[in-house]
Design a protein around this motif. Structure first.
Motif, PDB file in Angstrom:
ATOM      1  N   GLY A 277      18.197  -7.309 -14.285  1.00 55.31           N
ATOM      2  CA  GLY A 277      17.047  -7.730 -13.481  1.00 55.31           C
ATOM      3  C   GLY A 277      16.995  -7.115 -12.095  1.00 55.31           C
ATOM      4  N   VAL A 278      17.067  -5.798 -12.039  1.00 55.80           N
ATOM      5  CA  VAL A 278      17.108  -5.129 -10.740  1.00 55.80           C
ATOM      6  C   VAL A 278      15.696  -4.793 -10.245  1.00 55.80           C
ATOM      7  N   ASP A 279      15.446  -5.074  -8.973  1.00 53.78           N
ATOM      8  CA  ASP A 279      14.173  -4.713  -8.326  1.00 53.78           C
ATOM      9  C   ASP A 279      14.437  -3.630  -7.293  1.00 53.78           C
ATOM     10  N   LEU A 280      13.435  -2.795  -7.104  1.00 49.73           N
ATOM     11  CA  LEU A 280      13.580  -1.765  -6.080  1.00 49.73           C
ATOM     12  C   LEU A 280      12.192  -1.265  -5.736  1.00 49.73           C
ATOM     13  N   ASP A 281      11.915  -1.069  -4.446  1.00 44.56           N
ATOM     14  CA  ASP A 281      10.663  -0.391  -4.145  1.00 44.56           C
ATOM     15  C   ASP A 281      10.926   0.726  -3.143  1.00 44.56           C
ATOM     16  N   VAL A 282      10.339   1.855  -3.420  1.00 46.19           N
ATOM     17  CA  VAL A 282      10.576   3.042  -2.612  1.00 46.19           C
ATOM     18  C   VAL A 282       9.240   3.517  -2.065  1.00 46.19           C
TER      19      VAL A 282
ATOM     20  N   GLU B  41       0.804  -1.229   0.000  1.00 41.26           N
ATOM     21  CA  GLU B  41       0.000   0.000   0.000  1.00 41.26           C
ATOM     22  C   GLU B  41       0.835   1.276   0.000  1.00 41.26           C
ATOM     23  N   ASN B  42       2.013   1.287   0.652  1.00 45.67           N
ATOM     24  CA  ASN B  42       2.741   2.543   0.664  1.00 45.67           C
ATOM     25  C   ASN B  42       3.959   2.562  -0.269  1.00 45.67           C
ATOM     26  N   CYS B  43       3.966   1.642  -1.238  1.00 41.29           N
ATOM     27  CA  CYS B  43       5.051   1.688  -2.221  1.00 41.29           C
ATOM     28  C   CYS B  43       4.733   2.735  -3.279  1.00 41.29           C
ATOM     29  N   LEU B  44       5.507   3.776  -3.296  1.00 41.63           N
ATOM     30  CA  LEU B  44       5.254   4.864  -4.221  1.00 41.63           C
ATOM     31  C   LEU B  44       5.818   4.523  -5.587  1.00 41.63           C
ATOM     32  N   LEU B  45       7.016   3.958  -5.550  1.00 43.10           N
ATOM     33  CA  LEU B  45       7.727   3.709  -6.795  1.00 43.10           C
ATOM     34  C   LEU B  45       8.261   2.282  -6.751  1.00 43.10           C
TER      35      LEU B  45
ATOM     36  N   ARG C 191      15.944   2.607   4.800  1.00 41.71           N
ATOM     37  CA  ARG C 191      16.281   1.297   4.247  1.00 41.71           C
ATOM     38  C   ARG C 191      17.452   1.449   3.274  1.00 41.71           C
ATOM     39  N   ILE C 192      18.131   0.335   3.069  1.00 42.14           N
ATOM     40  CA  ILE C 192      19.301   0.352   2.187  1.00 42.14           C
ATOM     41  C   ILE C 192      19.153  -0.760   1.156  1.00 42.14           C
ATOM     42  N   SER C 193      19.306  -0.400  -0.128  1.00 38.15           N
ATOM     43  CA  SER C 193      19.365  -1.429  -1.163  1.00 38.15           C
ATOM     44  C   SER C 193      20.771  -1.458  -1.723  1.00 38.15           C
ATOM     45  N   VAL C 194      21.225  -2.656  -2.041  1.00 32.58           N
ATOM     46  CA  VAL C 194      22.614  -2.801  -2.481  1.00 32.58           C
ATOM     47  C   VAL C 194      22.657  -3.352  -3.902  1.00 32.58           C
TER      48      VAL C 194
END
Lengths: 314, 512
Positions: free
Chosen positions: B38-43, B17-21, B226-229
């Motif tokens: 194949g990179v995933d990311l949710d902000v 619900e609060n994933c903007l991007l 949060r940190i994505s690598v």
């Protein structure tokens, strides 16, 4: 093989020179004649000599617009002073005038920090004025025939003037590529701050290049006057533009830091061959101008497309 | 691959619900390189999401996709549950995604307000500039950012930190939903960073999603939720900042353990290599006295503008001092130019490698011999083979990753460019080496390598000065630390007696 491919992508002008040679060989029976080729070299040598110096100055990140006027002054002095000083003396004074104007350009640009474009634009206007004052708007004729004989002389069937041009081209190439001065030309033009911090004396270095181009412009003017056996006050008008055209055609960047004598030679030959070939085909010279203008833009477009470093402008 | 997917799930249970991007399976290739695979990311709205990775890991590519500069070859970009295609920066901007560049893209000769509204200037009658409106609106934004300069100020008069604020102000004009910061603190001092972080927190509070790219671990842990690598273009997982630590993310990022911390033994002090006495330039700094011994590293720590760089430039002959003297090996010297300095065994690795250190269009080899080309000549002609040999020697010694000596430095990564600059100075066999911000904008791996190198150089008998705005760096490499504030030396510390607290006080003028 790689080297050849590299050369072609880095020097698109040589492709053009090659195409011109092929085209004119088929269209005119006279074109491939040795004598015609000597002729092309002779015609190329006037702009060519200045272009050698301009290559140094432009890779350095500067420009010299005063070369046409310097050429006229040197030619006028070298012819006009002959009655008083003799041929050798007059020629020497002519060459010195070029060195002096170059030194003046360089010192002003160095000490005041005013852009070389402006400094040499001023010199271009001022020196031309000086020529008119000195000549009183008259053409001078060399009465000693030895002077014009030199201009018409040949060695092994090749005009001496063309040989001088070839010799100086090779020298310039070696100096630019294999000496400290040559290396510093690229360093100063590529990044003046880094060059200074690496201990290169940027001011004196640039001064030397202005002296070099002043000398070459004077030499070019004197050799031109030996061809004609005379000098006129309007000699060398627009030559600065033709020289810059030749150098830029050869891949030297206006922003500095990049260029080569081989490219410049290609640019000089392109202009000379085009003029010569069109002349043989009896195309009016105004069409040559249209074609040269177009070629200039096309070659630079190719250069931008293919030799730009990867990743830039993406 | 499946273990990675499981890992992702376990660390990062998606709360839709609060994933903007959301980025799904995004890939991007360039000729010869797979930049993203194949990179995933949710902000989420209202979070600071840090993106970590070494240089070349694909962070910048990812951000350029977000900002519409690149288009992905595969995968999806979902903004507020809508699949979006952003084919240009303008389109990205219309979607509310804004990128704040690492390198400033401002026009120095225009005013602050004109820069903020560049390409978007308020008009009246459609063709005239509405100056009052322009300055008023800009003023509002500047107030929101706590900026202390006027909208009508010429941009070029501002400090780099303030220019950075202008860049942020420019993004705020569009009321963005997502703001991407690419290395925003690369040229800021610790103090200016605090101000910037305040602004970022304020943005976050107002519900904006922040994507934050940085090499600096301490910042990321201070700021992010949060940190994505990323590593080599692949996604390595997302971590809650509160539940992870530096070691874990570093290991994810480089796929190996960093070398253990540098040990500090008090060096055996050699003779005094450099002694500076009462050096001063009117209006810049005054009464600077210190000395550096053979075999030690002296750190110069302070805010940008404290005068550190100017002192070093004076020692190196780039500026003329009004007072004071410089002694090298006990000999009083007047150094008028960099070439004098080089002759006396000084080397200066400058603050900005691109503007001052390298001739970018020249090859690695040519840059390496730039400062002492004379050594590689015979009768004025350059001995290319000798040049190649020296470059290859340093390529190996400094572990410069580069395809060959002919390669233009333009195309090297920041860390490798910096190594070429260091190699250039080492090839002059200096006795005293000054490094100004030696690891600015360099990834963690190369950074640690350069720190080790600095220690080794000192051990091998050089006197080394390191100017830095990063406290961890100063603490890591120095034997002694000299703190500067507002053009003067406030205090000089031994490595073993210094604390972060006293150091901060010294550089903000709270001692004496």
């Amino acid at each position: 093989m790689n080297r050849i491919i590299n050369l072609i992508t880095r020097q698109p002008i040589w492709i053009f020179v090659f195409i011109c040679i092929v085209f004119f060989s088929f269209s005119s029976p006279y074109f491939l004649d040795i004598r015609n080729f000597s002729n092309i070299l002779l015609q190329a040598s006037t702009i060519g000599l200045i272009a050698l110096g301009m290559t140094f100055v432009m890779i350095n990140g500067n420009i010299d617009l005063s070369v046409g006027a310097t050429l006229a002054l040197a030619a006028s002095l070298a012819v006009g002073l002959q009655p008083q000083l003799g041929i050798m003396g007059a020629v020497l004074v002519g060459l010195l005038s070029g060195i002096l104007i170059g030194a003046l350009n360089g010192i002003i640009a160095w000490k005041t920090g005013v852009d070389a474009f402006i400094v040499t634009l001023g010199a271009m206007i001022g020196v031309r004025g000086l020529v008119f004052i000195y000549t009183e708007e008259q053409a001078f004729y060399a009465y000693d025939l030895a002077y014009s004989d030199f201009g018409a002389s040949s060695l092994f069937g090749i005009p001496v003037l063309a040989l001088i041009f070839i010799f100086l081209t090779i020298t310039a190439h070696l100096v630019l590529k294999y000496t400290i001065h040559g290396r510093n030309v690229f360093a100063v033009g590529g990044n003046r701050v880094a060059a200074k911090e690496a201990g290169i004396r940027v001011g004196p270095h640039m001064l030397l290049n202005f002296i070099l181009i002043g000398f070459l412009a004077a030499l070019s003017g004197i050799l031109l006057s030996t061809q004609m056996g005379a000098s006129t006050p309007n000699l060398g008008r627009n030559y600065e533009l033709w020289t810059i055209t030749a150098v830029v055609l050869g891949g030297t960047r206006l922003t500095g830091g990049f260029g080569s004598i081989i490219g410049t030679l290609g640019g000089v030959l392109a202009i000379a061959i085009l003029r010569n070939g069109m002349n043989l085909l009896q195309v009016p010279s105004f069409y040559v101008l249209i074609i040269l203008g177009s070629i200039l833009i096309i070659v630079l477009f190719i250069d931008k497309r293919f030799s730009e470093p990867k990743g830039v402008g993406a | 691959m499946s273990t990675q997917a499981e890992l992702k799930e376990s660390i990062n249970p998606r709360s839709k619900e609060n994933c903007l991007l959301v980025l799904k399976n995004v890939s991007k290739s360039f000729p010869g390189v797979k930049a993203l695979d194949g990179v995933d990311l949710d902000v989420r709205a209202g979070e600071v999401h840090a993106l970590l990775g070494e240089n070349g890991a694909g962070k910048s590519t990812l951000m350029k996709i977000l900002a519409g500069i690149y288009q992905p070859d595969g995968g999806e970009v979902i903004l507020e549950d809508q699949l979006v295609h952003m084919s240009s920066p303008i389109e990205a901007r219309e979607h509310g995604v804004l990128l704040i560049h690492q390198e400033l893209s401002l026009v120095p000769d225009m005013t602050v307000a004109e820069n903020v509204f560049l390409g978007n200037i308020p008009r009246f009658a459609n063709i005239f500039v509405n100056n009052r409106h322009l300055n008023d609106r800009c003023g509002e934004i500047l107030t929101r950012l706590n900026c202390k300069f006027e909208a009508t100020e010429r941009l070029g008069n501002l400090s780099i930190a303030n220019q950075q604020m202008v860049e942020i102000a420019r993004a705020l004009v569009f009321q963005p939903k997502v703001v991407v910061f690419d290395e925003p603190t690369a040229s800021l001092t610790d103090y200016e960073k605090v101000v910037l972080f305040g602004v970022i927190r304020e943005l976050k509070e107002s519900g904006t999603a922040i994507v934050y790219i940085s090499h600096r671990m301490d910042e990321i842990f201070e700021l992010s939720d949060r940190i994505s690598v990323l590593r080599d273009g692949t996604y390595q997982g997302t971590f809650e900042t509160a539940q992870t630590n530096e070691d874990e993310v570093t290991q994810r990022m480089i796929g190996r353990d960093l070398d253990a911390d540098i040990e500090h033994q008090p060096p055996e002090l050699g003779i005094k290599a450099l002694k500076v006495d009462g050096l001063g330039i009117e209006g810049l700094y005054s009464d600077i006295s210190f000395d550096v011994h053979v075999g030690e590293v002296v750190g110069f720590y302070g805010l940008v503008g404290a005068g550190r760089t100017e002192v070093m430039e004076t020692i190196f002959g780039l500026r003329k001092p009004d007072s004071g003297s410089v002694q090298i090996n006990g000999e009083d010297l007047i150094i008028n130019s960099p070439s004098d300095a080089i002759d006396h065994g000084l080397g200066l690795v400058p603050e900005s490698r691109k503007e001052q250190g390298l001739v970018l269009g020249m090859s690695c080899k040519d840059n390496t011999t730039l400062a002492n080309i004379r050594k590689f000549t015979r009768f004025g002609w350059i001995d290319t083979a000798a040049e190649r040999a020296i470059f290859e020697e340093y390529m190996e010694k400094l572990r410069i990753k580069c395809p060959g000596w002919e390669y233009e430095t333009l195309n090297l990564s920041g860390g490798n460019q910096q190594k070429v600059v260091i190699g250039k100075w080492l090839s002059t066999s200096p006795k005293i080496l000054i490094l100004d911000e030696p690891t600015r904008g360099i990834d963690v791996g190369s950074k640690s390598e350069i720190h080790h190198l600095i220690r080794e150089l000192a051990k091998s008998g050089l006197a080394v000065i390191v100017v830095s705005s990063e406290m961890p760096e100063v603490l890591t490499v120095s034997d002694r630390i000299i703190a500067m504030y507002d053009g003067s030396i406030t205090q000089c510390f031994d490595r073993n007696e210094v604390t972060e607290d006293t150091l901060i006080r010294a550089i903000t003028g709270q001692t004496v």
